[in-house]
Scaffold this motif. Structure first.
Motif, mmCIF file in Angstrom:
data_model
loop_
_atom_site.group_PDB
_atom_site.id
_atom_site.type_symbol
_atom_site.label_atom_id
_atom_site.label_comp_id
_atom_site.label_asym_id
_atom_site.label_seq_id
_atom_site.Cartn_x
_atom_site.Cartn_y
_atom_site.Cartn_z
ATOM 1 N N TRP A 145 -1.436 -12.608 2.050
ATOM 2 C CA TRP A 145 -0.755 -11.918 0.942
ATOM 3 C C TRP A 145 -1.375 -12.332 -0.390
ATOM 4 N N ASP A 178 -4.722 -10.699 -0.702
ATOM 5 C CA ASP A 178 -4.593 -9.276 -1.000
ATOM 6 C C ASP A 178 -4.183 -9.038 -2.455
ATOM 7 N N GLN A 179 -3.252 -9.861 -2.960
ATOM 8 C CA GLN A 179 -2.712 -9.652 -4.303
ATOM 9 C C GLN A 179 -3.688 -10.056 -5.399
ATOM 10 N N LYS A 217 -7.034 -6.224 -3.335
ATOM 11 C CA LYS A 217 -6.543 -4.899 -3.706
ATOM 12 C C LYS A 217 -7.134 -4.441 -5.036
ATOM 13 N N SER A 267 -10.732 -3.986 -1.191
ATOM 14 C CA SER A 267 -9.855 -3.815 -0.029
ATOM 15 C C SER A 267 -10.636 -3.567 1.256
ATOM 16 N N GLN A 280 0.466 -5.903 4.451
ATOM 17 C CA GLN A 280 -0.300 -5.174 3.433
ATOM 18 C C GLN A 280 0.173 -3.728 3.312
ATOM 19 N N SER A 281 0.382 -3.055 4.441
ATOM 20 C CA SER A 281 0.757 -1.637 4.403
ATOM 21 C C SER A 281 2.182 -1.426 3.894
ATOM 22 N N GLU A 332 3.526 -3.198 1.650
ATOM 23 C CA GLU A 332 3.529 -3.594 0.237
ATOM 24 C C GLU A 332 4.666 -4.589 -0.064
ATOM 25 N N ALA A 336 6.563 -7.463 -1.623
ATOM 26 C CA ALA A 336 6.460 -7.645 -3.070
ATOM 27 C C ALA A 336 6.263 -9.083 -3.529
#
Length: 239
Positions: free
Chosen positions: A56, A59-60, A64, A81, A135-136, A138, A140
């Motif tokens: 996470w 990705d953050q 992304k 990504s 990831q999909s 989302e 928070a």
């Protein structure tokens, strides 16, 4: 409330085995004994509890689109990504290697019983699926990602523990010859999946109730307005 809902939903409703049938290779191969199933299930919980939050963060803040804005305005348009699979698998492989070293050090018997399936956690699609679903969907926050990783691991642990306990019992049952082995295991897994589907109303029912109340309130507001308009039109006609 959001954390509690995600926790129970990931364990019972969106169970990795019974809802998406991920991680079936290890689930079928290591579920002949409860002791080995417990060891592998605990390793999966540990790996998912670490890899999902770490992925996470990756990705953050790295992968992304716009995640590299913290490096400067010139990096805000970067989108890495396409590296998600490589980075997620690298994180998972690192954690699995750590688990393998710890298990070999403190529990050689469990390490020998798990055999090749312990390092194969690195390519267990349930582990990667947890990060990809994170990831999909989302998710928070870091806390929710940690919650999702732990609860998804617990769901997989419950699935392999349940099938291992059942398989130990059916050894002494008179199973028809064509269904012995994986045949009866698949049938039981399907029946367990149907059972876990019944948990779907545990959370969705609560979500629908406020919506129904809101719709009822709106209807009650509209009906009097229509009645008043009808009365006024009737008065004008009579006059």
């Amino acid at each position: 409330m959001e954390h509690i809902e995600l926790f129970f939903k990931s364990i019972f409703i969106d169970n990795m085995v019974f809802a998406t049938f991920l991680g079936m290779c290890s689930y079928l191969a290591v579920s002949k004994k409860v002791s080995t199933a417990v060891g592998l299930g605990a390793a999966v919980i540990f790996v998912m509890a670490i890899t999902v939050p770490l992925n996470w963060l990756l990705d953050q803040y790295i992968l992304k689109e716009g995640a590299l804005a913290w490096l400067g305005a010139e990096y805000a348009s970067y989108d890495l990504s396409f590296l998600s699979f490589i980075m997620f698998i690298a994180t998972i492989a690192t954690m699995v290697q750590l688990v393998e070293i710890v298990v070999e050090k403190f529990s050689p018997a469990l390490y020998n019983s798990l055999g090749i399936f312990l390092p194969l956690i690195a390519v267990n699609c349930a582990i990667l699926g947890g990060s990809l679903f994170m990831q999909s969907r989302e998710i928070a926050s870091f806390g929710l990602a940690l919650n999702y990783g732990v609860s998804s691991g617990i769901g997989w642990f419950l699935a392999i523990l349940a099938i291992a306990a059942i398989r130990e019992k059916i050894r002494y049952s008179n199973v028809p010859a064509p269904l012995r082995g994986l045949g009866i295991t698949f049938i039981i897994t399907g029946l367990m999946a149907i059972g876990f589907m019944s948990f779907g109303g545990m959370l969705t029912g609560g979500d629908d109730a406020p919506k129904k109340e809101k719709e009822t309130a709106q209807t009650e507001q509209v009906v009097p307005a229509e009645e008043n308009a009808l009365v006024e039109n009737t008065k004008e006609i009579n006059e």
